[in-house]
Design a protein around this motif. Sequence first.
Motif, PDB file in Angstrom:
ATOM      1  N   GLU A 126      -5.041  60.926 -58.897  1.00 36.57           N
ATOM      2  CA  GLU A 126      -5.990  60.336 -59.853  1.00 36.57           C
ATOM      3  C   GLU A 126      -5.804  58.824 -59.979  1.00 36.57           C
ATOM      4  O   GLU A 126      -6.768  58.068 -60.056  1.00 36.57           O
ATOM      5  CB  GLU A 126      -5.854  60.996 -61.232  1.00 36.57           C
ATOM      6  N   LYS A 127      -4.563  58.415 -59.996  1.00 35.86           N
ATOM      7  CA  LYS A 127      -4.267  56.984 -60.116  1.00 35.86           C
ATOM      8  C   LYS A 127      -4.826  56.225 -58.915  1.00 35.86           C
ATOM      9  O   LYS A 127      -5.410  55.153 -59.047  1.00 35.86           O
ATOM     10  CB  LYS A 127      -2.754  56.803 -60.194  1.00 35.86           C
TER      11      LYS A 127
ATOM     12  N   THR B 153      -0.708  65.263 -58.369  1.00 32.45           N
ATOM     13  CA  THR B 153      -2.102  65.178 -58.812  1.00 32.45           C
ATOM     14  C   THR B 153      -2.302  63.956 -59.712  1.00 32.45           C
ATOM     15  O   THR B 153      -3.363  63.339 -59.702  1.00 32.45           O
ATOM     16  CB  THR B 153      -2.536  66.460 -59.564  1.00 32.45           C
ATOM     17  N   PHE B 154      -1.258  63.608 -60.445  1.00 32.99           N
ATOM     18  CA  PHE B 154      -1.311  62.382 -61.253  1.00 32.99           C
ATOM     19  C   PHE B 154      -1.526  61.168 -60.330  1.00 32.99           C
ATOM     20  O   PHE B 154      -2.375  60.312 -60.585  1.00 32.99           O
ATOM     21  CB  PHE B 154       0.000  62.238 -62.036  1.00 32.99           C
TER      22      PHE B 154
ATOM     23  N   ASN C 131       6.757  68.817 -56.921  1.00 30.88           N
ATOM     24  CA  ASN C 131       6.078  68.339 -58.127  1.00 30.88           C
ATOM     25  C   ASN C 131       4.575  68.097 -57.939  1.00 30.88           C
ATOM     26  O   ASN C 131       4.119  66.978 -57.723  1.00 30.88           O
ATOM     27  CB  ASN C 131       6.771  67.071 -58.637  1.00 30.88           C
ATOM     28  N   CYS C 132       3.805  69.160 -58.049  1.00 33.45           N
ATOM     29  CA  CYS C 132       2.355  69.055 -57.916  1.00 33.45           C
ATOM     30  C   CYS C 132       1.750  68.307 -59.108  1.00 33.45           C
ATOM     31  O   CYS C 132       0.708  67.657 -58.987  1.00 33.45           O
ATOM     32  CB  CYS C 132       1.730  70.443 -57.827  1.00 33.45           C
ATOM     33  N   LYS C 133       2.393  68.397 -60.242  1.00 30.99           N
ATOM     34  CA  LYS C 133       1.886  67.700 -61.419  1.00 30.99           C
ATOM     35  C   LYS C 133       1.907  66.188 -61.170  1.00 30.99           C
ATOM     36  O   LYS C 133       0.918  65.487 -61.404  1.00 30.99           O
ATOM     37  CB  LYS C 133       2.757  68.047 -62.631  1.00 30.99           C
TER      38      LYS C 133
ATOM     39  N   SER D  27     -11.341  66.759 -56.411  1.00 34.19           N
ATOM     40  CA  SER D  27     -11.384  65.700 -57.411  1.00 34.19           C
ATOM     41  C   SER D  27     -12.370  64.592 -57.012  1.00 34.19           C
ATOM     42  O   SER D  27     -13.120  64.081 -57.844  1.00 34.19           O
ATOM     43  CB  SER D  27      -9.989  65.120 -57.595  1.00 34.19           C
TER      44      SER D  27
ATOM     45  N   TYR E  14      -6.916  69.926 -54.022  1.00 40.73           N
ATOM     46  CA  TYR E  14      -7.171  69.313 -55.322  1.00 40.73           C
ATOM     47  C   TYR E  14      -7.801  67.923 -55.138  1.00 40.73           C
ATOM     48  O   TYR E  14      -8.783  67.581 -55.800  1.00 40.73           O
ATOM     49  CB  TYR E  14      -5.878  69.190 -56.143  1.00 40.73           C
TER      50      TYR E  14
ATOM     51  N   VAL F  53      -2.377  72.892 -51.323  1.00 35.89           N
ATOM     52  CA  VAL F  53      -3.074  73.077 -52.602  1.00 35.89           C
ATOM     53  C   VAL F  53      -3.446  71.715 -53.202  1.00 35.89           C
ATOM     54  O   VAL F  53      -4.564  71.517 -53.682  1.00 35.89           O
ATOM     55  CB  VAL F  53      -2.210  73.897 -53.594  1.00 35.89           C
TER      56      VAL F  53
END
Lengths: 91, 187
Positions: free
Chosen positions: A19-20, A15-16, A10-12, A51, A47, A43
């Motif tokens: 950011e958090k 990445t969430f 789960n890359c989604k 970021s 990211y 990857v």
Amino acid sequence: MGYLRKIQYNCKQATFLIEKKMIRRLTFREMIELRIHLAGCSVCVLYGKQSRVINQMVQELFRSSMKPEIRLDDNFKKELQERIEEELNKH
Amino acid sequence: MSTESYQLDPHKWVKAYADYLYAYAIRRISNEELAKDLVQETFLAALEKAANFEGKSSERTWLTAILKNKIIDVYRKKSSGLTKDVQQAEHEQQDFFESDGHWSPAHRPLEFGIEDKDHLGNKEFNAILQKCLQKLPALWMSVFTMKHIDDEDTTLICTELKVSPSNFWVIIHRTKLNLRACLQKNW
């Protein structure tokens, strides 16, 4: 799909969490999940790096806007001060 | 108690703070006319509120706080009503990930030269960054700048912009996905 597998894929979500994490501390569970994911996902490691750089660059862009090249024209300022004086005289 | 307190001197406001306030506004709303209006409104509102000035903060800080509220009003107006820009931006990134959350091959992050090299102050890069920022939906831009530039409290941002805490994190995430993709594509 097993729990571990889900995290690894789960890359989604990863990445969430990246950011958090830049804003506040992750919960213990979130932290573990992110570590497991990043250990196997170059990857998302990339990211995260990008970021952080983007944040720095946006901050720099906003700071640089405080340099003297962004200025109001003198006429506008003159009229503005006159307007203020007018208001002051009213009271 | 300290007797030191700040005084207001409206006769010198424009000379001392107009450019500063203008620069502050222009970065956040990218519209010269609107930024000018906001500077003017800020001074006029400040005159009305002058009696409430307690002298606890400097003139500049106090004026900036008034301007900040005006900018938030603009954000609110922009992001209320039809949120077409949000829908469009969400649509653009719906295929960033596969259904299991994996990066889709076409949108996977690649190195594009910002990772090691120092681009701070690079004019061309800044121009692209600025374009990518301007393309963001108004609501996303405001959440992003209030958090990452002004370092505002998350609860305050949610209250001011009327977004739920969970939506706040979604916006923070989506904004960065969008910005990153835009930079990779255009740089």
